[in-house]
Design a protein around this motif. Structure first.
Motif, PDB file in Angstrom:
ATOM      1  N   ILE A  45      -8.332   2.254  -5.832  1.00  0.00           N
ATOM      2  CA  ILE A  45      -9.378   1.462  -5.153  1.00  0.00           C
ATOM      3  C   ILE A  45      -9.685   2.082  -3.792  1.00  0.00           C
ATOM      4  O   ILE A  45      -8.866   2.840  -3.246  1.00  0.00           O
ATOM      5  CB  ILE A  45      -8.919  -0.028  -5.040  1.00  0.00           C
TER       6      ILE A  45
ATOM      7  N   GLY B  18     -10.664   4.431  -1.044  1.00  0.00           N
ATOM      8  CA  GLY B  18     -10.699   5.890  -0.989  1.00  0.00           C
ATOM      9  C   GLY B  18     -10.042   6.543  -2.192  1.00  0.00           C
ATOM     10  O   GLY B  18     -10.305   7.711  -2.488  1.00  0.00           O
ATOM     11  N   SER B  19      -9.208   5.812  -2.892  1.00  0.00           N
ATOM     12  CA  SER B  19      -8.575   6.373  -4.095  1.00  0.00           C
ATOM     13  C   SER B  19      -9.451   6.156  -5.328  1.00  0.00           C
ATOM     14  O   SER B  19      -9.001   6.367  -6.448  1.00  0.00           O
ATOM     15  CB  SER B  19      -7.193   5.737  -4.302  1.00  0.00           C
TER      16      SER B  19
ATOM     17  N   SER C 178      -2.866   6.137  -5.657  1.00  0.00           N
ATOM     18  CA  SER C 178      -2.701   5.257  -4.500  1.00  0.00           C
ATOM     19  C   SER C 178      -1.859   5.984  -3.466  1.00  0.00           C
ATOM     20  O   SER C 178      -0.697   6.309  -3.733  1.00  0.00           O
ATOM     21  CB  SER C 178      -2.008   3.947  -4.914  1.00  0.00           C
ATOM     22  N   LYS C 179      -2.448   6.222  -2.326  1.00  0.00           N
ATOM     23  CA  LYS C 179      -1.702   6.915  -1.277  1.00  0.00           C
ATOM     24  C   LYS C 179      -0.418   6.142  -0.959  1.00  0.00           C
ATOM     25  O   LYS C 179       0.658   6.708  -0.885  1.00  0.00           O
ATOM     26  CB  LYS C 179      -2.595   7.037  -0.039  1.00  0.00           C
ATOM     27  N   SER C 180      -0.536   4.836  -0.820  1.00  0.00           N
ATOM     28  CA  SER C 180       0.621   4.021  -0.425  1.00  0.00           C
ATOM     29  C   SER C 180       1.461   3.593  -1.625  1.00  0.00           C
ATOM     30  O   SER C 180       2.635   3.321  -1.508  1.00  0.00           O
ATOM     31  CB  SER C 180       0.131   2.766   0.289  1.00  0.00           C
TER      32      SER C 180
ATOM     33  N   THR D 114      -0.742  -0.827  -2.859  1.00  0.00           N
ATOM     34  CA  THR D 114      -1.987  -1.603  -2.838  1.00  0.00           C
ATOM     35  C   THR D 114      -1.999  -2.609  -3.984  1.00  0.00           C
ATOM     36  O   THR D 114      -1.786  -2.242  -5.149  1.00  0.00           O
ATOM     37  CB  THR D 114      -3.188  -0.645  -2.928  1.00  0.00           C
TER      38      THR D 114
ATOM     39  N   GLN E  34     -17.827   2.783   2.754  1.00  0.00           N
ATOM     40  CA  GLN E  34     -16.421   2.860   3.139  1.00  0.00           C
ATOM     41  C   GLN E  34     -16.226   3.923   4.208  1.00  0.00           C
ATOM     42  O   GLN E  34     -15.550   3.698   5.221  1.00  0.00           O
ATOM     43  CB  GLN E  34     -15.501   3.179   1.944  1.00  0.00           C
TER      44      GLN E  34
ATOM     45  N   GLU F  62     -15.344   1.854   7.383  1.00  0.00           N
ATOM     46  CA  GLU F  62     -13.889   1.816   7.567  1.00  0.00           C
ATOM     47  C   GLU F  62     -13.474   2.811   8.657  1.00  0.00           C
ATOM     48  O   GLU F  62     -12.499   2.597   9.364  1.00  0.00           O
ATOM     49  CB  GLU F  62     -13.166   2.110   6.246  1.00  0.00           C
TER      50      GLU F  62
ATOM     51  N   LYS G 246      -5.179  -9.151   3.671  1.00  0.00           N
ATOM     52  CA  LYS G 246      -4.102  -8.912   2.699  1.00  0.00           C
ATOM     53  C   LYS G 246      -2.946  -9.865   2.965  1.00  0.00           C
ATOM     54  O   LYS G 246      -2.356 -10.437   2.046  1.00  0.00           O
ATOM     55  CB  LYS G 246      -3.592  -7.473   2.808  1.00  0.00           C
TER      56      LYS G 246
HETATM   57  O1  F6P Z   1      -7.112  -1.515   2.304  1.00  0.00           O
HETATM   58  C1  F6P Z   1      -7.860  -0.419   2.660  1.00  0.00           C
HETATM   59  C2  F6P Z   1      -7.286   0.829   2.079  1.00  0.00           C
HETATM   60  O2  F6P Z   1      -6.080   1.118   2.696  1.00  0.00           O
HETATM   61  C3  F6P Z   1      -8.225   2.021   2.186  1.00  0.00           C
HETATM   62  O3  F6P Z   1      -8.198   2.609   3.416  1.00  0.00           O
HETATM   63  C4  F6P Z   1      -7.727   2.873   1.075  1.00  0.00           C
HETATM   64  O4  F6P Z   1      -8.641   3.874   0.725  1.00  0.00           O
HETATM   65  C5  F6P Z   1      -7.508   1.852   0.001  1.00  0.00           C
HETATM   66  O5  F6P Z   1      -7.040   0.704   0.689  1.00  0.00           O
HETATM   67  C6  F6P Z   1      -6.530   2.234  -1.067  1.00  0.00           C
HETATM   68  O6  F6P Z   1      -5.270   2.537  -0.544  1.00  0.00           O
HETATM   69  P1  F6P Z   1      -4.184   3.274  -1.416  1.00  0.00           P
HETATM   70  O7  F6P Z   1      -4.691   4.637  -1.761  1.00  0.00           O
HETATM   71  O8  F6P Z   1      -2.952   3.334  -0.552  1.00  0.00           O
HETATM   72  O9  F6P Z   1      -3.955   2.467  -2.658  1.00  0.00           O
END
Ligand code: F6P
Length: 528
Positions: free
Chosen positions: A149, A151-152, A200-202, A205, A344, A348, A490
């Motif tokens: 979602i 940027g991903s 997902s970078k993190s 999400t 975005q 953002e 969130k």
């Molecule tokens: O909540 C915003 C955000 O962190 C964006 O900046 C990012 O692109 C998106 O959520 C998805 O994050 P992730 O790649 O960590 O799942």
């Protein structure tokens, strides 16, 4: 070491000069001599930009260039490419430009990592395309479901939709938390020929975690083969541990890094669906297009530097001419996701009210970005554009050679694009413009023309937009690489979701209007 300028822009001499120029020019028509086209247009490779329909003249441009200089833009650009910590609040670099540098030309600190990972994910993409990568029953992959979602997601879907809408394997995108999205994305799929990419970078999400878990359950229920996940799920993430815990073996985990912002990440393994769709050579062309924009941005003098000029025009329009919104009108259906992507990127990145040093800004920052697919918009919201009361700026984007053989359609499409540019600029006092005597006109417009919609052209265009956002951030003094504002929603959603389930109301976490709403929803749901 680079440090952001701590002088607020409104204290700069150029800012004050711009304010005076805006006042002097108020009520005067935008100039329209034909010589302006030559002066106020430029090209980077396959992308041509005409900004002659902006409310500018030599004095305004000179003051804007001074603003770039007084804001320390030159040093900031250098710092961006050199990997200095331009993302000040998170204390790290923003090295998306390293992702498209050709082998051997990226910044030393990360080039090795980038090149190794690029080679890995492009090889994987080729294996999926060629059928070399096989599912657990030894069948080739027919459908790829990309789960991610923001940027991903936005960059990959935009590029896939623009360049290869009928891809083989088919590419589907699963983004939001709405179960309808998951149901639709999974409908009709054969698990034996489906590959899921969890991007997902993190890897924390909510939407992506939930959708990935749903996809995994769907897969295991149908195959009764939990071990087969290793043939059907891959991850792209900076949180390798979480992907491992999900059940992905090392071969299925592709890296992204904390020094690439999500909305700047399509050039990394986040672009895996693009690589599967276009193949290695198409992906390389996309990177080459972006690299072209990077070189231009890094080496061109501000007066001819397109991202710099576009950012200065954004500042001029929104801070001096009162344009609170910016419309992106896509006269190429293949680019219909561009407004979402840009929303975005701009909102953002620069929807901020705090400067690098923590002080509040004293002016508006990013405009509200919106837009749509044309000519549909002409039969919907253009009424307001032409006769409404609000000030806005607009980018009109079109492609000169179409991707289909219906020449008459294309002539009409292009004619409408140019006609809208003319109508938006119009001064309704004379000639043909009298036909629209209540048309307000005098809206600043930039026309962006791609020769053809190729990976290279799209790469150049998107990198240009990325750099525009960076430059505008430098001028406003904001950090375009963080997004702390999205966290509050969130945090608040957690206790509300608990209460929507069986949990006892905690009271304190939910305000009273929201708790009334919650009670209403629960009452209706329990009565059904
Ligand atoms: O909540 C915003 C955000 O962190 C964006 O900046 C990012 O692109 C998106 O959520 C998805 O994050 P992730 O790649 O960590 O799942």
């Amino acid at each position: 070491m680079w440090t952001p300028s701590n002088k607020p822009p409104e204290q700069l001499a150029s800012w004050q000069r711009l304010a005076a120029l805006a006042e002097q020019r108020a009520g005067q028509p935008i100039e329209r001599e034909s010589a302006r086209f030559e002066t106020y247009s430029a090209r980077i490779g396959p992308v041509f930009i005409d900004y002659s329909k902006q409310r500018i003249d030599a004095q305004v441009i000179a003051a804007l260039i001074d603003l770039a200089e007084e804001s320390g833009l030159d040093d900031a650009v250098q710092a961006l490419f050199d990997g200095e910590h331009v993302n000040t609040t998170e204390d790290r670099p923003a090295l998306h430009t390293a992702l498209r540098a050709p082998d051997g030309e990226g910044p030393k600190a990360v080039a090795g990592l980038v090149e190794a990972e690029r080679s890995r994910f492009l090889t994987f993409a080729e294996d999926v395309r060629s059928g070399h990568w096989r599912g657990y029953t030894d069948k080739a992959i027919r459908t790829v479901v990309h789960i991610g979602i923001g940027g991903s997601h936005l960059g990959p879907e935009l590029v896939c939709q623009a360049l290869r809408p009928n891809s083989d394997p088919e590419i589907r995108f699963l983004t939001n938390i709405d179960g309808d999205a998951a149901t639709t994305a999974l409908a009709g799929l054969d698990p034996a020929t489906t590959l899921f990419i969890v991007a997902s970078k993190s890897f924390t999400t909510l939407e992506t975690r939930t959708n990935a878990a749903t996809a995994r359950s769907w897969f295991v229920e149908r195959t009764c083969e939990p071990a087969a996940i290793a043939r059907h799920f891959v991850a792209v993430t900076a949180n390798d541990k979480a992907a491992q815990a999900f059940g992905m073996p090392p071969t299925n985990r592709f890296a992204m890094w904390d020094w690439v912002g999500g909305r700047y990440s399509l050039w990394s393994a986040v672009g895996l669906p693009i690589a599967i769709s276009l193949g290695r050579s198409g992906f390389d062309d996309l990177l080459a297009g972006a690299y072209l924009a990077d070189r231009h941005f890094r080496t061109t003098t501000p007066a001819r530097n397109l991202p710099v000029l576009l950012a200065l025009l954004q500042v001029w329009n929104s801070n001096f001419l009162g344009a609170a919104t910016h419309a992106l009108l896509a006269y190429d259906r293949r680019l219909r996701l561009l407004p979402d992507y840009l929303q975005q990127l701009e909102m953002e990145s620069n929807g901020k009210s705090t400067r690098h040093d923590g002080t509040r800004v004293a002016m508006h920052t990013a405009p509200v970005v919106w837009g749509g697919e044309e000519t549909n918009g002409q039969h919907a919201f253009h009424q307001l554009l032409h006769q409404g009361t609000r000030a806005f700026s607009a980018d009109l984007i079109a492609t000169i050679s179409p991707g289909h053989g219906l020449q008459e359609h294309h002539r009409w499409l292009l004619a409408n694009c140019f006609a809208q540019g003319q109508a938006l600029l119009a001064d309704h006092t004379a000639g043909v413009e009298a036909q629209g005597s209540h048309v307000r006109g005098q809206h600043p417009v930039t026309t962006i023309l791609l020769d053809t919609l190729t990976p290279r052209a799209l790469g150049t265009l998107l990198a240009l937009f990325e750099h525009r956002a960076f430059c505008a951030g430098v001028i406003w003094g904001t950090n375009p690489f963080d997004q702390p504002g999205v966290e509050l929603g969130k945090v608040l959603a957690g206790p509300i979701q608990d209460e929507l389930g069986d949990a006892q109301p905690t009271g304190s976490a939910v305000d009273s209007p929201t708790s009334e709403l919650l009670a209403h929803a629960k009452k209706i749901a329990s009565a059904r």
